[in-house]
Design an enzyme around this catalytic site. Structure first.
Site, PDB file in Angstrom:
ATOM      1  N   ALA A 117     -56.583  54.398 104.149  1.00 51.34           N
ATOM      2  CA  ALA A 117     -56.431  53.162 103.390  1.00 51.34           C
ATOM      3  C   ALA A 117     -54.949  52.940 103.119  1.00 51.34           C
ATOM      4  CB  ALA A 117     -57.207  53.229 102.079  1.00 51.34           C
ATOM      5  N   LYS A 118     -54.637  51.766 102.619  1.00 55.12           N
ATOM      6  CA  LYS A 118     -53.268  51.467 102.196  1.00 55.12           C
ATOM      7  C   LYS A 118     -53.309  50.254 101.298  1.00 55.12           C
ATOM      8  CE  LYS A 118     -49.106  53.159 102.826  1.00 55.12           C
ATOM      9  NZ  LYS A 118     -48.804  54.607 102.881  1.00 55.12           N
TER      10      LYS A 118
END
Length: 425
Positions: A117-118
């Site tokens: 994720a980011k």
């Protein structure tokens, strides 16, 4: 069928789009090597969830600004999503998607049970007061609240964020939950459940990757570090402590060079005092581009994406590049450097120290337990060296570069997880 990289007019390509194109190119190469079918390739190229939010910020003068925030969960087949949050003016949905994808392969490569994720906010944190940063952080977290959680998606610090940012995120989430939830973020202050060894974990991983790749004593090895920030500064310090000669570093303000070797500890103190490496009294000024082209043994790009491109790659003279940053080398530059005989330790391996110790912090939080700094470092070293050995072995067996081998391993593990879980409904 290969993973499609969108065709764009070069003049219109933003850094974020360039990063996403690079990520898709690397995925395409790995998918081809693994013989993945079209449907699986498309699934791996497509983020599971992408959220864009508007974040209103009340300024100290009473005015109101609205900035864009993002959170992308690329893949959760192997476990909860994991990835940093960055505050930077050039952050956009394309950049965040690329970084989330790289995190997926990184976690799979080093064998920790996370997906990628980011998150990010398109803002310059240096122009905001501490109170404004806190309000910005808390409002952004409130907007992405449905996505995050200790068993769903665990943020961490990245460019423009730090342990104070993580403390605000933890508090905001905990207030909404009604009880303290330290495991919702990593990279926290020690007093809130942070882990010993987390602050310099990415840098320590860069050092371990560099020394492993060298395969010999680092005494006298010359090093240039692009990006003297939270990763680059400590990576330079750790390499100098190991016996390497750090001869040049740069930050956004400029670059400095001393062929006899920089006193990294003194330079770090100078940066703390003045805010930049510029005008450091024991070194000569250097242009940013010149640093990348210095005749050194090791180059550590530790700034942002797209630093080494087709235009400057032919002039890069370092025989070993260790990527402290995410995506610092474009695919075109990769081909040029490979033809020149340059060895590149890819980002998803070289800078994996941060997510490894984030995982260790999360495990400690979930178990209400803590390890000593030496125990954390032993676990970090074991995972880094084990992953490096596997990448080197696959590269030799298949005739691939280290980057290609790392992606074959990472993508292959995620693809296997998809196939084992099946498709619901």
């Amino acid at each position: 069928m290969s993973v499609m990289v969108p065709s764009r007019t070069p003049a219109l390509i933003t850094p974020g789009q360039q990063a996403l194109d690079s990520a898709l190119h690397q995925l395409g190469q790995a998918a081809e090597e693994l013989g993945l079918d079209d449907g699986l390739r498309t699934m791996l190229a497509t983020p599971r969830r992408s959220l864009t939010v508007s974040v209103p910020v009340r300024r100290e003068d009473g005015s109101l600004d609205v900035v864009q925030g993002f959170r992308v969960q690329h893949n959760v087949s192997r476990g909860p999503a994991k990835g940093g949050i960055r505050f930077h003016p050039s952050t956009d949905i394309h950049e965040v998607t690329a970084l989330a994808m790289w995190m997926t392969w990184k976690c799979a490569l080093v064998g920790i049970p996370y997906g990628g994720a980011k998150g990010g906010v398109s803002v310059d944190p240096t122009v905001l007061s501490t109170r404004e940063l806190e309000r910005l952080t808390r409002r952004y977290v409130n907007e992405i609240l449905p996505l995050i959680g200790p068993e769903k998606d665990i943020p961490a610090p990245d460019v423009g964020t730090d342990e104070q940012t993580m403390a605000w995120i933890m508090d905001t989430y905990s207030v909404n939950a009604g009880y303290s939830v330290p495991g919702v973020v990593t990279g926290k202050p020690m007093t809130l459940g942070g882990s010993l060894g987390r602050t310099g974990a990415t840098s320590r991983g860069v050092q371990i990757a560099t020394l492993t790749a060298l395969g010999r004593s680092p005494e006298g090895v010359t090093v240039a570090v692009q990006g003297f920030g939270k990763v680059g500064a400590l990576a330079a310090q750790y390499l100098a402590d190991a016996g390497a000669r750090v001869v040049a570093v740069s930050d956004v303000s400029g670059a400095v060079h001393n062929s006899s070797g920089l006193d990294v500890a003194d330079l770090r103190a100078w940066v703390t005092e003045t805010g930049s490496v510029a005008s450091y009294r024991h070194a000569d000024a250097l242009a940013h581009d010149e640093l990348l082209e210095l005749d050194v043994d090791v180059l550590v790009p530790a700034a942002l994406e797209g630093a080494i491109t087709a235009s400057n790659a032919p002039r890069v003279r370092a025989r070993l590049i260790v990527e402290g940053a995410n995506g610092p080398t474009t695919p075109e530059a990769d081909e040029i450097l490979a033809a020149q005989g340059t060895t590149i330790v890819p980002d998803i391996l070289a800078n994996a120290g941060g997510v490894i110790v984030s995982y260790l912090e999360w495990v400690q939080n979930m178990q209400a337990y803590s390890w000593s700094a030496s125990e954390v470092e032993v676990r970090l070293r074991d995972l880094m060296e084990g992953a490096f050995s596997e990448v080197k072995s696959v590269a030799a067996a298949r005739g691939l570069t280290l980057r290609q081998a790392a992606h074959v391993i990472g993508v292959g593990r995620v693809a296997e997880a998809h196939q084992m879980r099946g498709l619901y409904p």
